[in-house]
Design a protein around this motif. Sequence first.
Motif, mmCIF file in Angstrom:
data_model
loop_
_atom_site.group_PDB
_atom_site.id
_atom_site.type_symbol
_atom_site.label_atom_id
_atom_site.label_comp_id
_atom_site.label_asym_id
_atom_site.label_seq_id
_atom_site.Cartn_x
_atom_site.Cartn_y
_atom_site.Cartn_z
ATOM 1 N N LYS A 2 0.820 -1.004 -0.136
ATOM 2 C CA LYS A 2 0.192 0.051 0.040
ATOM 3 C C LYS A 2 0.804 1.255 -0.048
ATOM 4 O O LYS A 2 2.155 1.221 0.501
ATOM 5 C CB LYS A 2 -0.800 -0.124 1.192
ATOM 6 C CG LYS A 2 -2.055 -0.897 1.264
ATOM 7 C CD LYS A 2 -3.028 -0.527 0.147
ATOM 8 C CE LYS A 2 -3.971 0.500 0.677
ATOM 9 N NZ LYS A 2 -4.923 0.851 -0.103
ATOM 10 N N SER A 3 0.198 2.476 -0.387
ATOM 11 C CA SER A 3 0.911 3.799 -0.151
ATOM 12 C C SER A 3 0.657 4.366 0.960
ATOM 13 O O SER A 3 -0.359 4.136 1.755
ATOM 14 C CB SER A 3 0.160 4.615 -1.459
ATOM 15 O OG SER A 3 0.255 4.087 -2.578
ATOM 16 N N GLU A 16 12.220 7.731 1.865
ATOM 17 C CA GLU A 16 13.103 7.299 0.954
ATOM 18 C C GLU A 16 13.639 5.862 1.103
ATOM 19 O O GLU A 16 13.528 5.124 -0.123
ATOM 20 C CB GLU A 16 14.286 8.442 0.849
ATOM 21 C CG GLU A 16 15.296 7.777 -0.327
ATOM 22 C CD GLU A 16 16.439 8.990 -0.229
ATOM 23 O OE1 GLU A 16 17.516 8.415 -0.695
ATOM 24 O OE2 GLU A 16 16.315 10.152 0.154
ATOM 25 N N ARG A 19 10.646 3.758 -0.095
ATOM 26 C CA ARG A 19 10.453 3.665 -1.819
ATOM 27 C C ARG A 19 11.687 2.716 -2.266
ATOM 28 O O ARG A 19 11.440 2.156 -3.195
ATOM 29 C CB ARG A 19 10.960 5.270 -2.215
ATOM 30 C CG ARG A 19 9.487 5.976 -2.175
ATOM 31 C CD ARG A 19 9.538 7.423 -2.727
ATOM 32 N NE ARG A 19 10.856 8.227 -2.400
ATOM 33 C CZ ARG A 19 10.597 9.133 -1.594
ATOM 34 N NH1 ARG A 19 9.653 9.449 -0.802
ATOM 35 N NH2 ARG A 19 11.624 9.845 -1.249
ATOM 36 N N CYS A 23 7.862 0.519 -1.661
ATOM 37 C CA CYS A 23 6.730 0.901 -1.282
ATOM 38 C C CYS A 23 6.475 2.527 -1.975
ATOM 39 O O CYS A 23 7.458 3.219 -1.869
ATOM 40 C CB CYS A 23 6.846 1.236 0.271
ATOM 41 S SG CYS A 23 5.380 1.694 1.139
ATOM 42 N N ASP A 24 5.369 2.759 -2.092
ATOM 43 C CA ASP A 24 4.908 4.385 -2.603
ATOM 44 C C ASP A 24 4.808 4.950 -1.454
ATOM 45 O O ASP A 24 3.836 5.000 -0.744
ATOM 46 C CB ASP A 24 3.400 4.168 -3.300
ATOM 47 C CG ASP A 24 3.175 5.608 -3.790
ATOM 48 O OD1 ASP A 24 3.785 6.276 -3.532
ATOM 49 O OD2 ASP A 24 1.889 5.542 -4.240
ATOM 50 N N ALA A 25 5.721 5.588 -0.875
ATOM 51 C CA ALA A 25 5.792 6.397 0.337
ATOM 52 C C ALA A 25 6.218 7.967 0.186
ATOM 53 O O ALA A 25 7.209 8.245 -0.676
ATOM 54 C CB ALA A 25 7.074 5.828 1.341
ATOM 55 N N VAL A 26 5.623 8.702 0.825
ATOM 56 C CA VAL A 26 5.851 10.157 0.567
ATOM 57 C C VAL A 26 5.845 10.881 2.067
ATOM 58 O O VAL A 26 4.889 10.325 2.896
ATOM 59 C CB VAL A 26 4.907 10.963 -0.284
ATOM 60 C CG1 VAL A 26 3.493 11.011 0.013
ATOM 61 C CG2 VAL A 26 5.249 12.241 -0.502
ATOM 62 N N GLU A 48 -5.768 10.262 -1.594
ATOM 63 C CA GLU A 48 -4.849 9.613 -2.265
ATOM 64 C C GLU A 48 -4.909 8.259 -1.872
ATOM 65 O O GLU A 48 -3.765 7.431 -2.439
ATOM 66 C CB GLU A 48 -3.454 10.128 -2.229
ATOM 67 C CG GLU A 48 -3.452 11.694 -2.733
ATOM 68 C CD GLU A 48 -1.937 12.268 -2.374
ATOM 69 O OE1 GLU A 48 -1.221 11.734 -1.928
ATOM 70 O OE2 GLU A 48 -2.003 13.285 -2.836
ATOM 71 N N ARG A 50 -3.841 6.724 0.509
ATOM 72 C CA ARG A 50 -2.805 6.286 1.386
ATOM 73 C C ARG A 50 -3.222 5.944 2.808
ATOM 74 O O ARG A 50 -3.786 6.216 3.596
ATOM 75 C CB ARG A 50 -1.649 7.478 1.387
ATOM 76 C CG ARG A 50 -1.192 7.766 0.094
ATOM 77 C CD ARG A 50 -0.383 8.872 0.199
ATOM 78 N NE ARG A 50 0.434 9.232 -1.389
ATOM 79 C CZ ARG A 50 1.293 8.685 -1.770
ATOM 80 N NH1 ARG A 50 2.037 7.356 -1.224
ATOM 81 N NH2 ARG A 50 1.806 8.835 -2.997
#
Length: 125
Positions: A2-3, A16, A19, A23-26, A48, A50
């Motif tokens: 999952k994000s 980072e 990622r 993983c879709d991480a922000v 989004e 997330r």
Amino acid sequence: MKSVLLDQGLPAFAAELLRKRGCDAVHVREIAMRDATDREILARAAAEDRICVTLDKDFHEALARSQAAFPSVILLRWQNLRAAGAADVIEATLRRYDAELRSGVAITVSERAARVRRLPLPGRE
């Protein structure tokens, strides 16, 4: 996987590292939300699709007040967690609770245990 959206209290470098692991991480700093309110961060995570990851217990309280069914929130109750450790704990939690996170939950993860509660959380009187 999952994000995820990482809140301000977490090391930005953890996003980072996640990622690099696929993983879709922000992190909120990366999307100009450094000074955003808890409610704004939850709204962005929901919009989004997330999972919100935080060190701030106020996020669970905000979910209870709003009676929201999404987004799922992971609350890390861990002392002195650096970026690599945070990434490890987040990744392990995402893997272990994948199905639950997809259905909307509030998870509290500590060094000793994890507590999973389905959303919406009971409101406070």
